[in-house]
Motif scaffolding. Structure first.
Motif, PDB file in Angstrom:
ATOM      1  N   GLN A   1       0.847  -1.187   0.000  1.00  0.00           N
ATOM      2  CA  GLN A   1       0.000   0.000   0.000  1.00  0.00           C
ATOM      3  C   GLN A   1       0.887   1.243   0.000  1.00  0.00           C
ATOM      4  O   GLN A   1       1.052   1.920   1.009  1.00  0.00           O
ATOM      5  CB  GLN A   1      -0.927  -0.005   1.219  1.00  0.00           C
ATOM      6  CG  GLN A   1      -2.050   0.998   1.112  1.00  0.00           C
ATOM      7  CD  GLN A   1      -3.044   0.850   2.253  1.00  0.00           C
ATOM      8  OE1 GLN A   1      -3.016   1.619   3.189  1.00  0.00           O
ATOM      9  NE2 GLN A   1      -3.900  -0.145   2.172  1.00  0.00           N
ATOM     10  N   VAL A   2       1.458   1.538  -1.163  1.00  0.00           N
ATOM     11  CA  VAL A   2       2.311   2.717  -1.281  1.00  0.00           C
ATOM     12  C   VAL A   2       1.462   3.910  -1.690  1.00  0.00           C
ATOM     13  O   VAL A   2       0.346   3.758  -2.211  1.00  0.00           O
ATOM     14  CB  VAL A   2       3.451   2.503  -2.303  1.00  0.00           C
ATOM     15  CG1 VAL A   2       4.261   1.264  -1.968  1.00  0.00           C
ATOM     16  CG2 VAL A   2       2.898   2.422  -3.724  1.00  0.00           C
ATOM     17  N   LEU A   3       1.984   5.090  -1.453  1.00  0.00           N
ATOM     18  CA  LEU A   3       1.354   6.324  -1.906  1.00  0.00           C
ATOM     19  C   LEU A   3       1.961   6.695  -3.250  1.00  0.00           C
ATOM     20  O   LEU A   3       3.181   6.794  -3.390  1.00  0.00           O
ATOM     21  CB  LEU A   3       1.597   7.434  -0.882  1.00  0.00           C
ATOM     22  CG  LEU A   3       1.182   8.855  -1.271  1.00  0.00           C
ATOM     23  CD1 LEU A   3      -0.310   8.926  -1.541  1.00  0.00           C
ATOM     24  CD2 LEU A   3       1.591   9.842  -0.184  1.00  0.00           C
ATOM     25  N   TRP A   4       1.108   6.916  -4.251  1.00  0.00           N
ATOM     26  CA  TRP A   4       1.561   7.300  -5.588  1.00  0.00           C
ATOM     27  C   TRP A   4       1.450   8.816  -5.744  1.00  0.00           C
ATOM     28  O   TRP A   4       0.383   9.400  -5.545  1.00  0.00           O
ATOM     29  CB  TRP A   4       0.729   6.610  -6.667  1.00  0.00           C
ATOM     30  CG  TRP A   4       0.977   5.139  -6.756  1.00  0.00           C
ATOM     31  CD1 TRP A   4       0.223   4.136  -6.222  1.00  0.00           C
ATOM     32  CD2 TRP A   4       2.079   4.501  -7.411  1.00  0.00           C
ATOM     33  NE1 TRP A   4       0.784   2.915  -6.504  1.00  0.00           N
ATOM     34  CE2 TRP A   4       1.923   3.098  -7.242  1.00  0.00           C
ATOM     35  CE3 TRP A   4       3.173   4.957  -8.137  1.00  0.00           C
ATOM     36  CZ2 TRP A   4       2.815   2.167  -7.751  1.00  0.00           C
ATOM     37  CZ3 TRP A   4       4.078   4.029  -8.656  1.00  0.00           C
ATOM     38  CH2 TRP A   4       3.895   2.660  -8.467  1.00  0.00           C
ATOM     39  N   VAL A   5       2.561   9.439  -6.104  1.00  0.00           N
ATOM     40  CA  VAL A   5       2.645  10.885  -6.272  1.00  0.00           C
ATOM     41  C   VAL A   5       3.267  11.171  -7.626  1.00  0.00           C
ATOM     42  O   VAL A   5       4.132  10.410  -8.090  1.00  0.00           O
ATOM     43  CB  VAL A   5       3.496  11.507  -5.136  1.00  0.00           C
ATOM     44  CG1 VAL A   5       3.815  12.964  -5.400  1.00  0.00           C
ATOM     45  CG2 VAL A   5       2.780  11.354  -3.798  1.00  0.00           C
ATOM     46  N   THR A   6       2.851  12.247  -8.279  1.00  0.00           N
ATOM     47  CA  THR A   6       3.455  12.621  -9.544  1.00  0.00           C
ATOM     48  C   THR A   6       4.390  13.808  -9.384  1.00  0.00           C
ATOM     49  O   THR A   6       4.061  14.782  -8.712  1.00  0.00           O
ATOM     50  CB  THR A   6       2.390  12.960 -10.618  1.00  0.00           C
ATOM     51  OG1 THR A   6       3.041  13.307 -11.830  1.00  0.00           O
ATOM     52  CG2 THR A   6       1.489  14.109 -10.188  1.00  0.00           C
ATOM     53  N   ASP A   7       5.576  13.694  -9.962  1.00  0.00           N
ATOM     54  CA  ASP A   7       6.504  14.807 -10.134  1.00  0.00           C
ATOM     55  C   ASP A   7       6.501  15.132 -11.622  1.00  0.00           C
ATOM     56  O   ASP A   7       7.184  14.476 -12.405  1.00  0.00           O
ATOM     57  CB  ASP A   7       7.906  14.406  -9.662  1.00  0.00           C
ATOM     58  CG  ASP A   7       8.993  15.392 -10.085  1.00  0.00           C
ATOM     59  OD1 ASP A   7       8.660  16.433 -10.688  1.00  0.00           O
ATOM     60  OD2 ASP A   7      10.178  15.116  -9.819  1.00  0.00           O
ATOM     61  N   PRO A   8       5.723  16.135 -12.059  1.00  0.00           N
ATOM     62  CA  PRO A   8       5.606  16.416 -13.487  1.00  0.00           C
ATOM     63  C   PRO A   8       6.689  17.353 -14.010  1.00  0.00           C
ATOM     64  O   PRO A   8       6.603  17.800 -15.155  1.00  0.00           O
ATOM     65  CB  PRO A   8       4.231  17.083 -13.574  1.00  0.00           C
ATOM     66  CG  PRO A   8       4.135  17.843 -12.288  1.00  0.00           C
ATOM     67  CD  PRO A   8       4.861  17.008 -11.250  1.00  0.00           C
ATOM     68  N   MET A   9       7.689  17.637 -13.197  1.00  0.00           N
ATOM     69  CA  MET A   9       8.697  18.622 -13.561  1.00  0.00           C
ATOM     70  C   MET A   9       9.912  17.982 -14.230  1.00  0.00           C
ATOM     71  O   MET A   9      10.329  18.368 -15.324  1.00  0.00           O
ATOM     72  CB  MET A   9       9.154  19.395 -12.314  1.00  0.00           C
ATOM     73  CG  MET A   9       8.022  20.012 -11.507  1.00  0.00           C
ATOM     74  SD  MET A   9       7.122  21.300 -12.374  1.00  0.00           S
ATOM     75  CE  MET A   9       8.352  22.587 -12.460  1.00  0.00           C
ATOM     76  N   HIS A  10      10.512  16.981 -13.561  1.00  0.00           N
ATOM     77  CA  HIS A  10      11.854  16.535 -13.944  1.00  0.00           C
ATOM     78  C   HIS A  10      11.918  15.778 -15.264  1.00  0.00           C
ATOM     79  O   HIS A  10      12.970  15.713 -15.886  1.00  0.00           O
ATOM     80  CB  HIS A  10      12.459  15.697 -12.816  1.00  0.00           C
ATOM     81  CG  HIS A  10      12.890  16.522 -11.644  1.00  0.00           C
ATOM     82  ND1 HIS A  10      12.044  16.832 -10.593  1.00  0.00           N
ATOM     83  CD2 HIS A  10      14.061  17.135 -11.380  1.00  0.00           C
ATOM     84  CE1 HIS A  10      12.692  17.586  -9.727  1.00  0.00           C
ATOM     85  NE2 HIS A  10      13.904  17.792 -10.171  1.00  0.00           N
TER      86      HIS A  10
END
Length: 464
Positions: free
Chosen positions: A357-366
């Protein structure tokens, strides 16, 4: 409820660094992206001083964050993580820190009101002083010097003296982080973050379409608050907010020196920040960074680029979250707009099928960095926005939770990323490009992104 802004009444750590010998295994492992100062008397003196200094954050606060992130992993909250690509000592001023905090608060209000969901506010602040580099050196006009690795290591000015790796900067980084946290605590507890002041957060910023939309939303919040007041509601919870600190755990000697044993549990906490992440360049499974962070109790993030495989992700879960503890592990995808819809689904599917049960996060920059025609490192705002859209589309298709947004942004009206509703153009870079490393969203673009994400979350409706 204990918050970042109030220290626990009982001590939560020893005066010096934690003594668990496992915390030093990293010293025997391959390590990337480190300065050249190890073993020098100046370095030894700096580490000794850091080891004696008080913790910057407290174990009880870290535990609260873990609970908040566990809720986000279950679709019951959303993480907003933003701040500078690389903090500088010179920019640790009240005006610049307040502008960053205001921008994050504005984005969080937009998200909370639009999506009817708690938003976890986290700054890439009070510790984001180190940056990984693709090369150890930089050459200009035939002169080669060490690359700039962030203010915690060396200076940005292109001179031999400035680019020298100086371990005294480790202590200056600690002191700058402490003063930054002090200001953040004051801002988030002293009335600055009061929801009845939502209009004030817009003052001092240039008018643009995103600001007009924000003012409209703020007026709706005002009406709702007046209604609750007429009903006799208690506003104590509206007057302050939780705000957590985060940075990339790149310099392990700094992180190790600030690791303390929690007197409640006997477990080690890295007290340099509440949340720490491992970058794309340092996430080797047998490397020093993964090993060290596997041994502290903080919530941990890992950046996953387009070349990441499900096998990579599952192995990282086994190493960093062997007990499958909700809130412990966050995967921050940085795929690029052209890859997000193709590369992310397989990762999410395989990880979900494993039961983790991981948390999914987006980094739309790099994943969206390009070079402008006039030679500046930049990003096209539409590419950044498209990666965010793709992130939500992937999770919508899979029935999983898009849990957060991780952006490089500033509260200042800089010109570093092209486009936006009030568009930034290349010719503005010469006068308004201020970043010492990566291009950041300015205040207007950040607010515009907040509305996009709010709409995406609202569209999901009651799925959470």
């Amino acid at each position: 409820m204990t918050e970042l802004t109030s220290a626990p009444t009982a001590p939560v750590g020893n005066a010096g660094p934690a003594l668990d010998p496992g915390l030093d295994v990293w010293r025997t492992l391959p390590i990337q992206q480190q300065p050249s100062w190890h073993g020098t008397p100046a370095h030894d003196a700096a580490i000794k001083e850091l080891s004696k200094l008080p913790p910057l954050v407290f174990a009880g606060e870290v535990d609260i964050l873990r609970e908040r992130l566990a809720a986000a992993a279950q679709g019951k909250a959303f993480l907003l993580q933003g701040g500078d690509c690389a903090e500088t000592f010179a920019d640790a001023t009240a005006d610049k820190i307040s502008a960053r905090v205001k921008t994050i608060l504005q984005m969080a209000v937009v998200l909370t009101y639009g999506a009817s969901m708690p938003v976890i506010k986290m700054g890439r602040m009070a510790g984001q002083f180190a940056k990984p580099r693709s090369s150890d050196t930089e050459t200009r006009d035939g002169v080669t010097l060490p690359a700039f690795r962030g203010d915690i290591v060396n200076g940005y000015e292109f001179t031999e003296e400035s680019r020298r790796h100086d371990p005294a900067r480790l202590v200056k980084a600690y002191n700058t982080a402490a003063s930054t946290l002090n200001l953040i605590r004051a801002f988030t507890q002293g009335g600055f973050a009061d929801l009845r002041s939502v209009h004030n957060w817009n003052k001092g910023f240039t008018e643009n379409p995103a600001h007009a939309a924000y003012e409209s939303l703020a007026a709706e919040i005002d009406r709702a608050i007046r209604f609750m007041s007429a009903c006799g509601a208690d506003f104590d919870e509206l007057k302050r907010t939780e705000f957590f600190s985060a940075h990339e755990a790149l310099l392990l000697d700094y992180e190790r020196a600030l690791t303390r044993t929690d007197s409640r549990t006997g477990l080690p906490y890295d007290t340099s920040a509440h949340f720490l992440w491992i970058g794309e360049r340092t996430r080797q499974l047998d490397g020093a960074h993964v090993d060290f962070l596997s041994r502290v109790r903080n919530p941990i993030g890992v950046k996953l680029g387009p070349n990441s495989t499900p096998e990579d992700a599952l192995a990282l879960i086994d190493k960093l979250d062997p007990n499958r503890e909700p809130g412990r592990l966050t995967f921050i995808s940085r795929m690029g707009a052209k890859n997000i819809r193709e590369k992310l689904p397989n990762l999410v599917e395989k990880v979900t099928a494993s039961g983790a049960q991981v948390l999914w996060v987006t980094d739309p920059m790099h994943g969206n960095t390009v070079t402008s025609h006039n030679g500046y490192k930049t990003r096209n705002f539409e590419d950044v926005m498209d990666e965010v859209r793709g992130f939500f589309e992937v999770h919508d298709a899979l029935g999983t939770y898009p849990g957060g947004l991780h952006v490089e942004m500033t509260g200042d009206d800089v010109a570093e990323c092209l486009g936006g509703a009030d568009p930034i153009r290349e010719e503005q870079f010469d006068d308004l490009y201020e970043s010492v490393c990566d291009p950041r969203l300015n205040h207007r673009q950040s607010l515009e992104m907040g509305f996009l994400v709010s709409g995406a979350l609202a569209k999901r409706g009651g799925r959470a």
